[in-house]
Every structure is written in C-alpha cells, then in structure tokens.
Motif scaffolding. Sequence first.
Motif, PDB file in Angstrom:
ATOM      1  N   ALA A 530       0.815  -1.215   0.000  1.00 50.47           N
ATOM      2  CA  ALA A 530       0.000   0.000   0.000  1.00 50.47           C
ATOM      3  C   ALA A 530       0.848   1.265   0.000  1.00 50.47           C
ATOM      4  CB  ALA A 530      -0.939  -0.005   1.209  1.00 50.47           C
ATOM      5  N   HIS A 531       1.986   1.242   0.692  1.00 51.23           N
ATOM      6  CA  HIS A 531       2.740   2.484   0.886  1.00 51.23           C
ATOM      7  C   HIS A 531       4.173   2.430   0.381  1.00 51.23           C
ATOM      8  CE1 HIS A 531      -0.603   3.695   3.449  1.00 51.23           C
ATOM      9  NE2 HIS A 531      -0.458   2.567   4.116  1.00 51.23           N
ATOM     10  N   GLY A 532       4.679   1.237   0.111  1.00 51.04           N
ATOM     11  CA  GLY A 532       6.094   1.119  -0.192  1.00 51.04           C
ATOM     12  C   GLY A 532       6.909   1.237   1.086  1.00 51.04           C
ATOM     13  N   THR A 533       8.115   0.691   1.087  1.00 48.67           N
ATOM     14  CA  THR A 533       8.898   0.715   2.325  1.00 48.67           C
ATOM     15  C   THR A 533       9.256   2.132   2.753  1.00 48.67           C
ATOM     16  OG1 THR A 533      10.899   0.338   1.017  1.00 48.67           O
ATOM     17  CG2 THR A 533       9.856  -1.590   2.013  1.00 48.67           C
ATOM     18  N   GLN A 534       9.669   2.964   1.802  1.00 44.21           N
ATOM     19  CA  GLN A 534      10.015   4.341   2.152  1.00 44.21           C
ATOM     20  C   GLN A 534       8.787   5.108   2.605  1.00 44.21           C
ATOM     21  OE1 GLN A 534      12.864   5.608   2.599  1.00 44.21           O
ATOM     22  NE2 GLN A 534      12.360   7.784   2.860  1.00 44.21           N
ATOM     23  N   GLY A 535       7.664   4.950   1.907  1.00 45.12           N
ATOM     24  CA  GLY A 535       6.443   5.649   2.302  1.00 45.12           C
ATOM     25  C   GLY A 535       5.956   5.210   3.661  1.00 45.12           C
ATOM     26  N   LEU A 536       6.101   3.912   3.970  1.00 37.85           N
ATOM     27  CA  LEU A 536       5.659   3.406   5.265  1.00 37.85           C
ATOM     28  C   LEU A 536       6.534   3.956   6.379  1.00 37.85           C
ATOM     29  CD1 LEU A 536       3.658   1.587   6.685  1.00 37.85           C
ATOM     30  CD2 LEU A 536       5.155  -0.369   6.241  1.00 37.85           C
ATOM     31  N   ARG A 537       7.838   4.017   6.152  1.00 43.60           N
ATOM     32  CA  ARG A 537       8.728   4.585   7.164  1.00 43.60           C
ATOM     33  C   ARG A 537       8.385   6.049   7.416  1.00 43.60           C
ATOM     34  NH1 ARG A 537      13.342   2.137   4.410  1.00 43.60           N
ATOM     35  NH2 ARG A 537      14.120   4.236   4.021  1.00 43.60           N
ATOM     36  N   GLU A 538       8.087   6.765   6.355  1.00 42.50           N
ATOM     37  CA  GLU A 538       7.751   8.184   6.508  1.00 42.50           C
ATOM     38  C   GLU A 538       6.448   8.365   7.274  1.00 42.50           C
ATOM     39  OE1 GLU A 538       7.762   9.636   2.542  1.00 42.50           O
ATOM     40  OE2 GLU A 538       9.965   9.804   2.414  1.00 42.50           O
ATOM     41  N   ARG A 539       5.460   7.510   7.011  1.00 42.82           N
ATOM     42  CA  ARG A 539       4.193   7.595   7.751  1.00 42.82           C
ATOM     43  C   ARG A 539       4.427   7.362   9.241  1.00 42.82           C
ATOM     44  NH1 ARG A 539      -0.784   7.111   4.904  1.00 42.82           N
ATOM     45  NH2 ARG A 539      -1.694   6.253   6.813  1.00 42.82           N
ATOM     46  N   ILE A 540       5.233   6.372   9.567  1.00 46.42           N
ATOM     47  CA  ILE A 540       5.510   6.064  10.971  1.00 46.42           C
ATOM     48  C   ILE A 540       6.237   7.228  11.639  1.00 46.42           C
ATOM     49  CG2 ILE A 540       6.827   4.547  12.506  1.00 46.42           C
ATOM     50  CD1 ILE A 540       6.305   2.299  10.430  1.00 46.42           C
ATOM     51  N   TYR A 580      19.719  -4.878  16.517  1.00 48.70           N
ATOM     52  CA  TYR A 580      19.916  -3.707  15.646  1.00 48.70           C
ATOM     53  C   TYR A 580      21.385  -3.293  15.631  1.00 48.70           C
ATOM     54  CZ  TYR A 580      19.811   1.152  14.091  1.00 48.70           C
ATOM     55  OH  TYR A 580      20.056   2.322  13.431  1.00 48.70           O
ATOM     56  N   GLU A 581      21.984  -3.230  16.815  1.00 48.04           N
ATOM     57  CA  GLU A 581      23.376  -2.791  16.903  1.00 48.04           C
ATOM     58  C   GLU A 581      24.327  -3.774  16.222  1.00 48.04           C
ATOM     59  OE1 GLU A 581      23.363  -0.204  21.027  1.00 48.04           O
ATOM     60  OE2 GLU A 581      23.567  -2.375  21.171  1.00 48.04           O
ATOM     61  N   ASN A 582      23.961  -5.066  16.225  1.00 50.89           N
ATOM     62  CA  ASN A 582      24.807  -6.079  15.602  1.00 50.89           C
ATOM     63  C   ASN A 582      24.499  -6.277  14.120  1.00 50.89           C
ATOM     64  OD1 ASN A 582      26.001  -6.514  18.085  1.00 50.89           O
ATOM     65  ND2 ASN A 582      24.730  -8.298  18.579  1.00 50.89           N
ATOM     66  N   GLY A 583      23.498  -5.535  13.615  1.00 46.23           N
ATOM     67  CA  GLY A 583      23.119  -5.685  12.218  1.00 46.23           C
ATOM     68  C   GLY A 583      22.418  -6.990  11.916  1.00 46.23           C
ATOM     69  N   ASP A 584      21.730  -7.565  12.900  1.00 45.21           N
ATOM     70  CA  ASP A 584      21.113  -8.883  12.738  1.00 45.21           C
ATOM     71  C   ASP A 584      19.606  -8.835  12.506  1.00 45.21           C
ATOM     72  OD1 ASP A 584      23.543 -10.144  13.046  1.00 45.21           O
ATOM     73  OD2 ASP A 584      23.332 -10.346  15.219  1.00 45.21           O
ATOM     74  N   LEU A 585      19.025  -7.656  12.350  1.00 43.20           N
ATOM     75  CA  LEU A 585      17.597  -7.574  12.070  1.00 43.20           C
ATOM     76  C   LEU A 585      17.347  -7.836  10.580  1.00 43.20           C
ATOM     77  CD1 LEU A 585      16.497  -4.465  14.158  1.00 43.20           C
ATOM     78  CD2 LEU A 585      15.755  -6.830  14.506  1.00 43.20           C
ATOM     79  N   PRO A 586      16.342  -8.640  10.247  1.00 44.39           N
ATOM     80  CA  PRO A 586      16.034  -8.918   8.831  1.00 44.39           C
ATOM     81  C   PRO A 586      15.254  -7.770   8.208  1.00 44.39           C
ATOM     82  CG  PRO A 586      14.515 -10.110  10.256  1.00 44.39           C
ATOM     83  CD  PRO A 586      15.489  -9.416  11.167  1.00 44.39           C
ATOM     84  N   ASP A 587      15.959  -6.747   7.771  1.00 49.22           N
ATOM     85  CA  ASP A 587      15.316  -5.535   7.252  1.00 49.22           C
ATOM     86  C   ASP A 587      14.527  -5.822   5.975  1.00 49.22           C
ATOM     87  OD1 ASP A 587      17.210  -4.841   9.073  1.00 49.22           O
ATOM     88  OD2 ASP A 587      17.945  -3.096   8.009  1.00 49.22           O
ATOM     89  N   LEU A 588      13.359  -5.214   5.867  1.00 49.87           N
ATOM     90  CA  LEU A 588      12.636  -5.223   4.603  1.00 49.87           C
ATOM     91  C   LEU A 588      13.280  -4.262   3.607  1.00 49.87           C
ATOM     92  CD1 LEU A 588       8.913  -5.295   5.787  1.00 49.87           C
ATOM     93  CD2 LEU A 588      10.229  -7.140   4.759  1.00 49.87           C
ATOM     94  N   ALA A 589      13.933  -3.247   4.132  1.00 47.07           N
ATOM     95  CA  ALA A 589      14.690  -2.303   3.312  1.00 47.07           C
ATOM     96  C   ALA A 589      15.799  -1.766   4.189  1.00 47.07           C
ATOM     97  CB  ALA A 589      13.801  -1.158   2.822  1.00 47.07           C
ATOM     98  N   ALA A 590      16.877  -1.377   3.586  1.00 45.70           N
ATOM     99  CA  ALA A 590      17.993  -0.875   4.377  1.00 45.70           C
ATOM    100  C   ALA A 590      17.557   0.312   5.201  1.00 45.70           C
ATOM    101  CB  ALA A 590      19.146  -0.475   3.459  1.00 45.70           C
ATOM    102  N   PRO A 591      17.800   0.314   6.527  1.00 46.10           N
ATOM    103  CA  PRO A 591      17.371   1.432   7.358  1.00 46.10           C
ATOM    104  C   PRO A 591      18.105   2.708   6.999  1.00 46.10           C
ATOM    105  CG  PRO A 591      18.863   0.005   8.567  1.00 46.10           C
ATOM    106  CD  PRO A 591      18.574  -0.688   7.265  1.00 46.10           C
ATOM    107  N   SER A 592      17.414   3.786   7.114  1.00 45.97           N
ATOM    108  CA  SER A 592      18.034   5.083   6.857  1.00 45.97           C
ATOM    109  C   SER A 592      17.347   6.129   7.702  1.00 45.97           C
ATOM    110  CB  SER A 592      17.905   5.449   5.377  1.00 45.97           C
ATOM    111  OG  SER A 592      16.544   5.563   5.004  1.00 45.97           O
ATOM    112  N   ALA A 593      17.978   7.270   7.828  1.00 48.09           N
ATOM    113  CA  ALA A 593      17.352   8.348   8.581  1.00 48.09           C
ATOM    114  C   ALA A 593      16.082   8.785   7.864  1.00 48.09           C
ATOM    115  CB  ALA A 593      18.315   9.522   8.705  1.00 48.09           C
ATOM    116  N   VAL A 594      15.015   8.901   8.624  1.00 48.26           N
ATOM    117  CA  VAL A 594      13.725   9.292   8.054  1.00 48.26           C
ATOM    118  C   VAL A 594      13.216  10.488   8.835  1.00 48.26           C
ATOM    119  CG1 VAL A 594      11.375   8.584   7.542  1.00 48.26           C
ATOM    120  CG2 VAL A 594      13.222   6.920   7.394  1.00 48.26           C
ATOM    121  N   ARG A 595      12.989  11.578   8.152  1.00 45.12           N
ATOM    122  CA  ARG A 595      12.525  12.784   8.821  1.00 45.12           C
ATOM    123  C   ARG A 595      11.107  13.112   8.385  1.00 45.12           C
ATOM    124  NH1 ARG A 595      15.546  14.186  13.197  1.00 45.12           N
ATOM    125  NH2 ARG A 595      17.746  13.817  12.739  1.00 45.12           N
ATOM    126  N   PRO A 596      10.225  13.433   9.338  1.00 46.07           N
ATOM    127  CA  PRO A 596       8.869  13.799   8.977  1.00 46.07           C
ATOM    128  C   PRO A 596       8.841  15.160   8.288  1.00 46.07           C
ATOM    129  CG  PRO A 596       9.223  14.113  11.323  1.00 46.07           C
ATOM    130  CD  PRO A 596      10.461  13.470  10.782  1.00 46.07           C
TER     131      PRO A 596
END
Length: 596
Positions: A530-540, A580-596
């Motif tokens: 519905a939102h795409g990974t980037q769009g979903l991160r921005e909504r959150i 998260y700190e060990n990089g062991d989370l199975p990301d749906l997309a690479a995490p990045s800074a997201v600003r509202p």
Amino acid sequence: MPTDLDRVRTGDEALPLPELLRLRARLRPDDTAYVFLHNGEDPQDHLTYAELDAAADVRAGLLTARGLGGRRAVLMYPSGLEFVRTLLGCMRAKVAAAPVQAPRRLKDVERIRRVARDAGTTTVLTETSVLRELEDRFGDLEDLLGLTVLDTDALAVAEAGAAAAAVPDSAPGLDDIALLQYTSGSTGDPKGVIVTHANFLANAAETDALWPCAPEGTVVNWLPLFHDMGMLFGVVMPLWAGIPSYLMAPAAFIRRPARWLEAIARFRGTHAAAPSFAYELCAREAAEGRTGQVGDLSSWRVAANGAEPVRWHVIREFTEAFAPHGFAPRAMCPGYGLAENTLKATGGDQEREPTSVWLSGAALREGRVETVGVGEPGAVPITSSGRTVPGTEVRIVDPGTSRACAPDTIGEIWISGPCVAAGYWGRPEATEETFRARVRNADGSLEDERTYLRTGDIGFLHAGELHVAGRLKDLIIHQGRNYYPQDIELTAEGSAEGLHPNCAAAFAVEDLGKERFVIVVEADGRAVRAHGTQGLRERIARAIHEHHRLRFDAVVLVRRGAIPKTSSGKVQRRACRTLYENGDLPDLAAPSAVRP
C-alpha cells in the motif's frame, strides 16, 4: 464445621502444594483437576486428583531413586498434563524444578544449556515426543553435551513398581524451594527466581482475595506453563482453590485466538488470564468477523490482564467487541505482577469496571503526574492496576535516592510482602541489590528495617491504586524529558493498515557518542504494497513526531515475527536493540534516517 480443605482455603492450615494434592485426592478423589484441550478444542486428556496424586508419587519415586531428591532439574515440556504430573512429582521429591520452553529453535536449545548450568544440574526432564525431536534435530549440538535427558512418561510406565517404593516419606516444608522461575530476558545469563512453597500459597491466597474462586469456578489457560503467569493461573491457583483447569497449547491460541474464548464459553470458564496483546488480538478477530462461534461468555468473572502496562484502548475495544457475547465490563481485571513477586502484586476490583487516569503527555515527559480531561489533545491514559491486599505493600520510590515519593509522583515500584521470592539462585550480589532494598528518610537514614523488592518498573499511586508507566531501563530520555516507549510503539502501530498490535520496539542507541532514537516495526505485505517501504517509514516517523514531538533517527521495517518477545508475548526492547546494533535484524529495506 469447617473441613480440612476449608482450613487450607482460609489460611488456617498451610500445606505445600503436593500435600494439598494428597488431601484433595483423599477427600475428592474423582473430581477433575486438569484437562488438556488438543488443538485447543478437544478435551481428550484429563486428570482427577487421585490420578494426579498417584502419578506425582511415581515421578517422585523415579527422581529419588536416581539420587535427585533435594537437588535441581530442568523441566522441558510442552503445555500438557505430563508437565503437571512431573512438576508435582518434583515438589514431592524436593527437587527444585526449573521449567523452560520445549525447544523449537537453536536459541531455545542454547537457553536450556544456560539454565541448566546456572541451576547447577545436568538433569533435564521431558516427555518422549520432545526427547525424540530433540535427538533428531539437535542431538549433535555442543550445547547438549553433558546433559542427561529423561523422558518421564516412558519411565513412569517402565519403572512404576520400583518408583512407588522410592517415594520420599517426608513432605516438603513451606520454606523449601518449589520452583526456580527463570526470567525471560534474552541478554546475558538467565537468572533463576527462588520461589518457595510459602510464596506460592501466599500468592494464590492473595489472588483469591482479589478475584475469588468459587467452588463452581473453572480456569481456562493458554499461557505457557513454564511462564510465571501460566504457572500461577494454569497450575497453582486451580490446585489451591480446588477448581478444574482447562489447558491448551499457546500455539493453538496464536493460530486462532477465538479458540480461547470458545473454550471459556464451552466449559463455563470463570477465570482466565493473558497479557494485553492477547485481548487486542481477540478484539481484532472480532472486528474482522472471525469470532462468530464464540458463544456465551457470561460465566467469565475474572479476565486478568497482566501485561505491563495494560493498554486502555485494548480494554475498551475488547469489552465492546464481546459485550454482545455476554462479557461483563467489570470482568476485565487489570493487574500488575512479576516473577520476583511469584506473580501478582496488585489487581483491579472484579466488582468494578477498570479505570484509567488521563495525564498531560507534556507533564509526563517531565516526570510529573498532571491529570487532564478525557481525550484532551496530547493526553495519555494510564490504566489502573488496582490495589494490594493486606500483608503486601507497594511503595513508589526515587530510584536514585531510595526516598519514598509523594502520591501522584512517578518513581520506581517497590514491593514488600509474603509473595516476594527468596532471591536469585546462586547470585548473592544480585539478590542483595534487587530483593533487599530499604527506603530512606530525607536525611539519608533508613526509614525502618523492612526490605523491599526493586521491580525495575516505574509508576505512581493515584487514589491508592497503582498505575504502571513502563520499565525503568526502557525509558527514553531526551533533553530532560521522559518518553515512554510503549506510547511511541502504539502510535507507530496505528499509523498505517497492515501494522499489528505488539509489533514495534522503540529504543535509544549510542552512535559515536551521540544518542540516536530507533524504532523497529513489523510490517506485513499489505502495508508494504500500500505504501512502499520508504512511504511506510515516513508515515511512521510523521505520526510519532505529530503525537510526541520527537524525531526518530531510524525507522526499521522487519517481517512479522522478527522482533524478539518473551514467552508471554511482551516485546524485548533491549534484545531488539542488540540485534539492531549487531546488524542482525532482517530488514525489509535498508534502514536510513527518516525525517517527517
């Protein structure tokens, strides 16, 4: 004239659980004690008091004959009646049982080894089906080397005669260890809470004082029996009260939550307990039209809600969803407890509907309790977890100074009373720090000699009732203000369709000397499409900023089930932070800074 069982119930006579079972087997041999519902529905297995008493004797004899009397053993069983038989057998043989989850994944096997090492034992008790699976899947793992695994169901059949001759003559005392309840934290070595028979009896009596179990009462339980809430409500409380307990596997509930409610209606359940997320799952099932076969819930008098903290909107949604099925609003009974207090510490009045206090979110972030009108902008509802009963005391204490806080002031929750466990097995320093705290006066002197359990939870007392705000170690502090992760997680979960309850973890991390705020959210395919990974991160991120005026540096999307949780379903934020700190989370997309 009061009977022997009446004297036990009123506290005039205190009997450890195996002796209480012996008494019930003598006076009410054919009454049903426990029933296991296969697939959460079929009552194929059941135990009467006489059958359970005899089975406990056999297992006590087996353990005694092997020289385990008075020692420790790990219990590795799925939810079912063999766990109950063996638990009572361990108690009768004075074997301190350390229940763990039957292994499903590699980390479960590793945990079994760590628990056994901490408890100082090489003996693991299980049933044949689990032993075979363990050998097939994990038999060559280094973590299992040196452990002796015994299948008690097979041994009980093969050695029944010899075991009967080895049953101990002496009964356990009230101060003997009944259980080593291992905490469910996933980082570091597990800690075993020493629960005595006196602790169990006191907690059962206090629970009954708040939420009485009438003779016609019935418990329906899906919680894992190795967990403190499942143990107390599924095993200990029913035996103490003399009412039948219907048990089902946790997986049966998770696959279809309505099974729990159907069983309550079918077997006229009066008492059932679960964390807040379970009620939320049931409310969602109702909203999506999947609870049509639930039936009549009017028998349900105590729906104990023990997550920390209890979510107010869940109470309302569940009550409204199941009122047409006869569920009474006053049956919802929020409470507060933890393994270090055996379980229950406070509980809501079952004759009164649950209440909450609406607080200014801005004041709450500054550590102040400022009541506002219901639903005002920025207001946060904090559910009441009720009161204690005479004998147990709850204090709110400044964790830095150990001074008591005034009413309506946030501090750490401290508890004193007969339910507080004896300490942590083999950890004198941790026991002293957690179980031997003392309140101090303004001048730094001790208030008195009474000791308290430091819970690590924060909250406040309002109108004499406890309100839990969260975990002290999970608190996010930014620019001198307190942010409660569960409030942020709730906002994230409601920011888009396809996000689910109890599916987010908010925490802070250190990055090159700078604090960064991270939220990890489980998302299903519907939300991503519905939102795409980037769009979903921005909504959150936008929803969090709008509601809390806090900017998160990273929004990480993961698949369902990726966030670590305790056995009762509570999010483990610190474990998630480690992943998260060990990089062991199975990301749906690479995490990045997201600003509202």
